[in-house]
Design a protein around this motif. Structure first.
Motif, PDB file in Angstrom:
ATOM      1  N   ASN A 112     -12.800  14.560  -1.762  1.00  0.00           N
ATOM      2  CA  ASN A 112     -14.193  14.902  -1.541  1.00  0.00           C
ATOM      3  C   ASN A 112     -14.841  14.991  -2.910  1.00  0.00           C
ATOM      4  OD1 ASN A 112     -16.672  16.375  -1.047  1.00  0.00           O
ATOM      5  ND2 ASN A 112     -15.820  16.753   0.982  1.00  0.00           N
ATOM      6  N   MET A 113     -15.796  14.110  -3.170  1.00  0.00           N
ATOM      7  CA  MET A 113     -16.456  14.077  -4.465  1.00  0.00           C
ATOM      8  C   MET A 113     -17.962  14.189  -4.257  1.00  0.00           C
ATOM      9  SD  MET A 113     -16.024  11.219  -7.413  1.00  0.00           S
ATOM     10  CE  MET A 113     -14.572  11.824  -8.231  1.00  0.00           C
ATOM     11  N   MET A 114     -18.548  15.222  -4.808  1.00  0.00           N
ATOM     12  CA  MET A 114     -19.986  15.488  -4.685  1.00  0.00           C
ATOM     13  C   MET A 114     -20.422  15.496  -3.220  1.00  0.00           C
ATOM     14  SD  MET A 114     -21.442  13.429  -8.048  1.00  0.00           S
ATOM     15  CE  MET A 114     -21.814  12.004  -7.101  1.00  0.00           C
ATOM     16  N   GLY A 115     -19.608  16.119  -2.371  1.00  0.00           N
ATOM     17  CA  GLY A 115     -19.933  16.231  -0.956  1.00  0.00           C
ATOM     18  C   GLY A 115     -19.679  14.978  -0.144  1.00  0.00           C
ATOM     19  N   GLN A 116     -19.161  13.951  -0.765  1.00  0.00           N
ATOM     20  CA  GLN A 116     -18.901  12.665  -0.103  1.00  0.00           C
ATOM     21  C   GLN A 116     -17.387  12.464   0.042  1.00  0.00           C
ATOM     22  OE1 GLN A 116     -20.521  10.378   1.787  1.00  0.00           O
ATOM     23  NE2 GLN A 116     -21.817   9.596   0.155  1.00  0.00           N
ATOM     24  N   GLU A 117     -16.914  12.213   1.253  1.00  0.00           N
ATOM     25  CA  GLU A 117     -15.486  11.962   1.450  1.00  0.00           C
ATOM     26  C   GLU A 117     -15.175  10.505   1.125  1.00  0.00           C
ATOM     27  OE1 GLU A 117     -12.622  13.738   4.508  1.00  0.00           O
ATOM     28  OE2 GLU A 117     -13.204  11.807   5.362  1.00  0.00           O
ATOM     29  N   ILE A 118     -14.181  10.313   0.268  1.00  0.00           N
ATOM     30  CA  ILE A 118     -13.742   8.978  -0.129  1.00  0.00           C
ATOM     31  C   ILE A 118     -12.299   8.812   0.329  1.00  0.00           C
ATOM     32  CG2 ILE A 118     -13.338   7.412  -2.063  1.00  0.00           C
ATOM     33  CD1 ILE A 118     -15.399   9.178  -3.628  1.00  0.00           C
ATOM     34  N   VAL A 119     -12.057   7.793   1.147  1.00  0.00           N
ATOM     35  CA  VAL A 119     -10.708   7.518   1.655  1.00  0.00           C
ATOM     36  C   VAL A 119     -10.266   6.172   1.113  1.00  0.00           C
ATOM     37  CG1 VAL A 119      -9.270   7.191   3.693  1.00  0.00           C
ATOM     38  CG2 VAL A 119     -11.170   8.814   3.774  1.00  0.00           C
ATOM     39  N   GLN A 120      -9.093   6.152   0.476  1.00  0.00           N
ATOM     40  CA  GLN A 120      -8.498   4.911  -0.019  1.00  0.00           C
ATOM     41  C   GLN A 120      -7.216   4.655   0.766  1.00  0.00           C
ATOM     42  OE1 GLN A 120      -7.730   5.075  -4.206  1.00  0.00           O
ATOM     43  NE2 GLN A 120      -9.825   5.502  -4.752  1.00  0.00           N
ATOM     44  N   SER A 121      -7.127   3.486   1.390  1.00  0.00           N
ATOM     45  CA  SER A 121      -5.917   3.085   2.109  1.00  0.00           C
ATOM     46  C   SER A 121      -5.276   1.931   1.357  1.00  0.00           C
ATOM     47  CB  SER A 121      -6.264   2.637   3.531  1.00  0.00           C
ATOM     48  OG  SER A 121      -6.898   3.686   4.219  1.00  0.00           O
ATOM     49  N   VAL A 122      -3.949   1.940   1.260  1.00  0.00           N
ATOM     50  CA  VAL A 122      -3.242   0.939   0.463  1.00  0.00           C
ATOM     51  C   VAL A 122      -2.398   0.049   1.366  1.00  0.00           C
ATOM     52  CG1 VAL A 122      -1.688   0.583  -1.501  1.00  0.00           C
ATOM     53  CG2 VAL A 122      -3.079   2.660  -1.386  1.00  0.00           C
ATOM     54  N   THR A 123      -2.482  -1.268   1.131  1.00  0.00           N
ATOM     55  CA  THR A 123      -1.631  -2.265   1.775  1.00  0.00           C
ATOM     56  C   THR A 123      -0.751  -2.853   0.680  1.00  0.00           C
ATOM     57  OG1 THR A 123      -3.412  -2.787   3.322  1.00  0.00           O
ATOM     58  CG2 THR A 123      -1.615  -4.376   3.154  1.00  0.00           C
ATOM     59  N   TYR A 124       0.546  -2.984   0.947  1.00  0.00           N
ATOM     60  CA  TYR A 124       1.497  -3.429  -0.072  1.00  0.00           C
ATOM     61  C   TYR A 124       1.950  -4.871   0.153  1.00  0.00           C
ATOM     62  CZ  TYR A 124       1.610   1.451  -1.368  1.00  0.00           C
ATOM     63  OH  TYR A 124       1.251   2.706  -1.780  1.00  0.00           O
ATOM     64  N   ASN A 125       2.332  -5.550  -0.962  1.00  0.00           N
ATOM     65  CA  ASN A 125       2.870  -6.909  -0.872  1.00  0.00           C
ATOM     66  C   ASN A 125       4.390  -6.860  -0.684  1.00  0.00           C
ATOM     67  OD1 ASN A 125       4.080  -6.563  -3.430  1.00  0.00           O
ATOM     68  ND2 ASN A 125       2.451  -7.664  -4.509  1.00  0.00           N
ATOM     69  N   GLU A 126       5.021  -8.032  -0.645  1.00  0.00           N
ATOM     70  CA  GLU A 126       6.472  -8.114  -0.389  1.00  0.00           C
ATOM     71  C   GLU A 126       7.314  -7.492  -1.500  1.00  0.00           C
ATOM     72  OE1 GLU A 126       5.103 -11.519  -2.715  1.00  0.00           O
ATOM     73  OE2 GLU A 126       4.439 -10.820  -0.755  1.00  0.00           O
ATOM     74  N   LYS A 127       6.762  -7.337  -2.706  1.00  0.00           N
ATOM     75  CA  LYS A 127       7.494  -6.703  -3.804  1.00  0.00           C
ATOM     76  C   LYS A 127       7.272  -5.193  -3.844  1.00  0.00           C
ATOM     77  CE  LYS A 127       8.434 -10.174  -7.159  1.00  0.00           C
ATOM     78  NZ  LYS A 127       8.977 -10.092  -8.487  1.00  0.00           N
ATOM     79  N   GLY A 128       6.442  -4.678  -2.923  1.00  0.00           N
ATOM     80  CA  GLY A 128       6.179  -3.252  -2.868  1.00  0.00           C
ATOM     81  C   GLY A 128       5.021  -2.796  -3.732  1.00  0.00           C
ATOM     82  N   ALA A 129       4.305  -3.744  -4.342  1.00  0.00           N
ATOM     83  CA  ALA A 129       3.127  -3.405  -5.152  1.00  0.00           C
ATOM     84  C   ALA A 129       1.885  -3.495  -4.259  1.00  0.00           C
ATOM     85  CB  ALA A 129       3.005  -4.367  -6.329  1.00  0.00           C
ATOM     86  N   PRO A 130       0.824  -2.765  -4.604  1.00  0.00           N
ATOM     87  CA  PRO A 130      -0.392  -2.835  -3.781  1.00  0.00           C
ATOM     88  C   PRO A 130      -0.964  -4.257  -3.720  1.00  0.00           C
ATOM     89  CG  PRO A 130      -0.484  -0.946  -5.226  1.00  0.00           C
ATOM     90  CD  PRO A 130       0.699  -1.757  -5.671  1.00  0.00           C
TER      91      PRO A 130
END
Length: 174
Positions: free
Chosen positions: A107-125
């Motif tokens: 929650n930054m300055m009253g704004q909710e920020i959601v980050q979702s991560v999808t990974y590649n075959e090597k396990g990196a984003p």
């Protein structure tokens, strides 16, 4: 026989306690192995340095009040960042799946920020999807380069039509 089991139990306890003190902050930073530090270029051009203890606990300027689950996975932390001389504090909450961060919410300055991560075959984003109070944005990551221990040291991304390259130097415990 009873003495034998008691001796075995006493030998096992230190190893069980040792396993419980392993932190997974290295994995939270998309790396593996005995990482001592990560020096990386940030998204806004500034450099950041993250150091780790030998048991994997992260130490970073502006990071405080970290809470962990029983397995050593960070669940939340306070983050203080400076933008143009102004200090902003937020609490980041982490969700994990299969030993990797699935999402971060802050929650930054009253704004909710959601980050979702999808990974590649090597396990990196492969990409990070962000939701800023209903506004969606994606950052794909491509052209990874890896060090000899399998951790990424360079990648390209695009954010709001701007192409960028992120680099990082990783130092390991010997």
């Amino acid at each position: 026989m009873k003495k034998f089991f008691m001796m075995m139990a006493l030998l096992v306890v230190p190893f069980a306690m040792q396993a419980q003190t392993k932190f997974h902050d290295v994995e939270a930073n998309d790396a593996t192995g005995p990482v001592k530090s990560i020096r990386q270029s940030g998204m806004m051009g500034q450099e950041e340095v993250i150091t780790f203890t030998e048991d994997g606990k992260m130490q970073q300027e502006g990071l405080s009040d970290a809470k962990y689950d029983a397995d050593g996975y960070i669940q939340s932390a306070k983050v203080t960042r400076n933008f143009g001389g102004q200090s902003m504090e937020s609490t980041v909450k982490f969700k994990w799946e299969n030993g990797k961060i699935k999402s971060q919410t802050q929650n930054m300055m009253g704004q909710e920020i959601v980050q979702s991560v999808t990974y590649n075959e090597k396990g990196a984003p492969a990409k990070v999807s962000m939701n800023f109070g209903g506004q969606e944005m994606e950052m794909p990551f491509t052209d990874y380069k890896y060090d000899d221990r399998g951790n990424w040291i360079s990648r390209k991304t695009s954010m709001m039509g701007q192409d960028m390259e992120q680099t990082r130097k990783i130092e390991y415990f010997e």
